[in-house]
Design an enzyme around this catalytic site. Structure first.
Site, PDB file in Angstrom:
ATOM      1  N   ASP A 109     -30.762  14.425  23.785  1.00  0.00           N
ATOM      2  CA  ASP A 109     -31.197  13.125  23.267  1.00  0.00           C
ATOM      3  C   ASP A 109     -31.326  13.180  21.751  1.00  0.00           C
ATOM      4  OD1 ASP A 109     -31.291  11.660  25.565  1.00  0.00           O
ATOM      5  OD2 ASP A 109     -33.423  11.946  25.929  1.00  0.00           O
ATOM      6  N   ARG A 159     -23.041  10.162  24.461  1.00  0.00           N
ATOM      7  CA  ARG A 159     -23.656   8.902  24.880  1.00  0.00           C
ATOM      8  C   ARG A 159     -23.895   8.089  23.616  1.00  0.00           C
ATOM      9  NH1 ARG A 159     -29.538   9.648  26.728  1.00  0.00           N
ATOM     10  NH2 ARG A 159     -28.563  10.708  28.513  1.00  0.00           N
ATOM     11  N   LYS A 162     -27.628   1.954  20.900  1.00  0.00           N
ATOM     12  CA  LYS A 162     -27.824   1.194  19.665  1.00  0.00           C
ATOM     13  C   LYS A 162     -28.731   1.950  18.700  1.00  0.00           C
ATOM     14  CE  LYS A 162     -27.370  -3.585  21.381  1.00  0.00           C
ATOM     15  NZ  LYS A 162     -28.154  -4.787  21.714  1.00  0.00           N
ATOM     16  N   GLY A 163     -29.836   2.494  19.205  1.00  0.00           N
ATOM     17  CA  GLY A 163     -30.819   3.166  18.368  1.00  0.00           C
ATOM     18  C   GLY A 163     -32.187   2.544  18.536  1.00  0.00           C
ATOM     19  N   ALA A 164     -33.224   3.376  18.786  1.00  0.00           N
ATOM     20  CA  ALA A 164     -34.551   2.857  19.117  1.00  0.00           C
ATOM     21  C   ALA A 164     -35.616   3.126  18.057  1.00  0.00           C
ATOM     22  CB  ALA A 164     -35.015   3.459  20.451  1.00  0.00           C
ATOM     23  N   HIS A 202     -27.857  -2.438  27.343  1.00  0.00           N
ATOM     24  CA  HIS A 202     -28.242  -3.536  28.234  1.00  0.00           C
ATOM     25  C   HIS A 202     -27.696  -4.859  27.714  1.00  0.00           C
ATOM     26  CE1 HIS A 202     -31.257  -0.372  28.771  1.00  0.00           C
ATOM     27  NE2 HIS A 202     -31.398  -0.811  29.991  1.00  0.00           N
TER      28      HIS A 202
END
Length: 282
Positions: A109, A159, A162-164, A202
């Site tokens: 991740d 993977r 978008k980026g959190a 999503h």
């Protein structure tokens, strides 16, 4: 910390792997793959990092005992990236050795930009020794297009999300329409050149764009999968799977649920809108 409170159970599968495996089996019954994430990050002492290594050791062996359509995701700060680079790599190598033996995928991740270069460098090193590692990149970062070239040169398993995390404008795109357009640009390159591409989104616009691109370019089904978060848009998971596309759900578990839950809601104001919007979408 005990059990997961009711308001977090929508997004966190449980406090231990027995509870998580119950979710895995239910999703597998629907022909949906799972990537399990043991919750925890920014570990500052070696004994605690080694405890998480033991957890992943056990998790991988349990997945292999009764073959499931399931793999794992890991944050490197959980393995000691904040403590010492070599210590972290030793821990990662132990996990990847088991994963290679059991033929289970392991996704690294991506965390905030303080860790981007270190995470990619560790992935590149691991990809020379092991077959199991994949990596996550974030479409809103300005550096990601060049980083994709590095990943394709390593083993091409990636993977794209978008980026959190909240990042400054000198490092990341800030406006969602620009992030969506950049995602589309990057995913085309990955679908054409990557070895294994995970479309983590999503966003209906992105999903439809990718489905059309895949069909128009005859991308083989074993080269890609769609991914969504546990607790979000279950009917959409099913629709994508029913169309014949591979579908994976990111399923977190563990006692350290608060950091994950808080970040989903509070790290960026866009996340609050994202969660609220998707709670009422199918």
């Amino acid at each position: 910390m005990g059990s997961i409170p009711f308001y977090a159970k929508r997004f966190v599968s449980g406090s231990n792997f027995e509870e998580a495996f119950s979710v895995v089996e239910k999703l597998n019954d629907k022909k949906i793959c799972v990537t399990l994430d043991v919750l925890g990050e920014n570990i500052k002492d070696k004994p605690q990092a080694l405890k998480f290594v033991e957890e992943y050791d056990l998790l991988l062996k349990r997945i292999a005992e009764k073959p499931r359509d399931c793999y794992v995701s890991i944050k490197l700060t959980m393995l000691g990236l904040d403590i010492d680079h070599e210590f972290c790599y030793e821990n990662l190598s132990r996990i990847l050795s088991i994963a290679d033996e059991k033929k289970i995928r392991v996704a690294l991740d991506m965390e905030g930009t303080d860790y981007t270069e270190r995470t990619i460098a560790m992935y590149e090193r691991a990809a020379k020794e092991f077959t199991s590692p994949e990596i996550v990149l974030q479409a809103y970062l300005l550096r990601t297009e060049e980083d994709i070239n590095r990943i394709i040169a390593a083993n091409g398993k990636i993977r794209l999300c978008k980026g959190a995390y909240k990042e400054p404008q000198e490092k990341a795109l800030q406006k969602m329409p620009l992030i969506v357009e950049n995602y589309k640009k990057l995913i085309q390159k990955l679908l054409l050149n990557g070895k294994r591409v995970c479309i983590a989104s999503h966003d209906d616009e992105i999903i439809e764009f990718c489905i059309n691109f895949i069909e128009n370019n005859n991308i083989p089904k074993d080269r890609y999968e769609f991914q969504m978060l546990y607790g979000m848009r279950e009917k959409t998971w099913s629709r994508i799977r029913e169309k014949g596309h591979n579908m994976t759900i990111y399923v977190p578990y563990g006692e350290d649920w608060q950091a994950y839950y808080t970040r989903r809601l509070a790290e960026r104001k866009e996340n609050v809108f994202f969660v609220l919007k998707n709670l009422f979408r199918s």
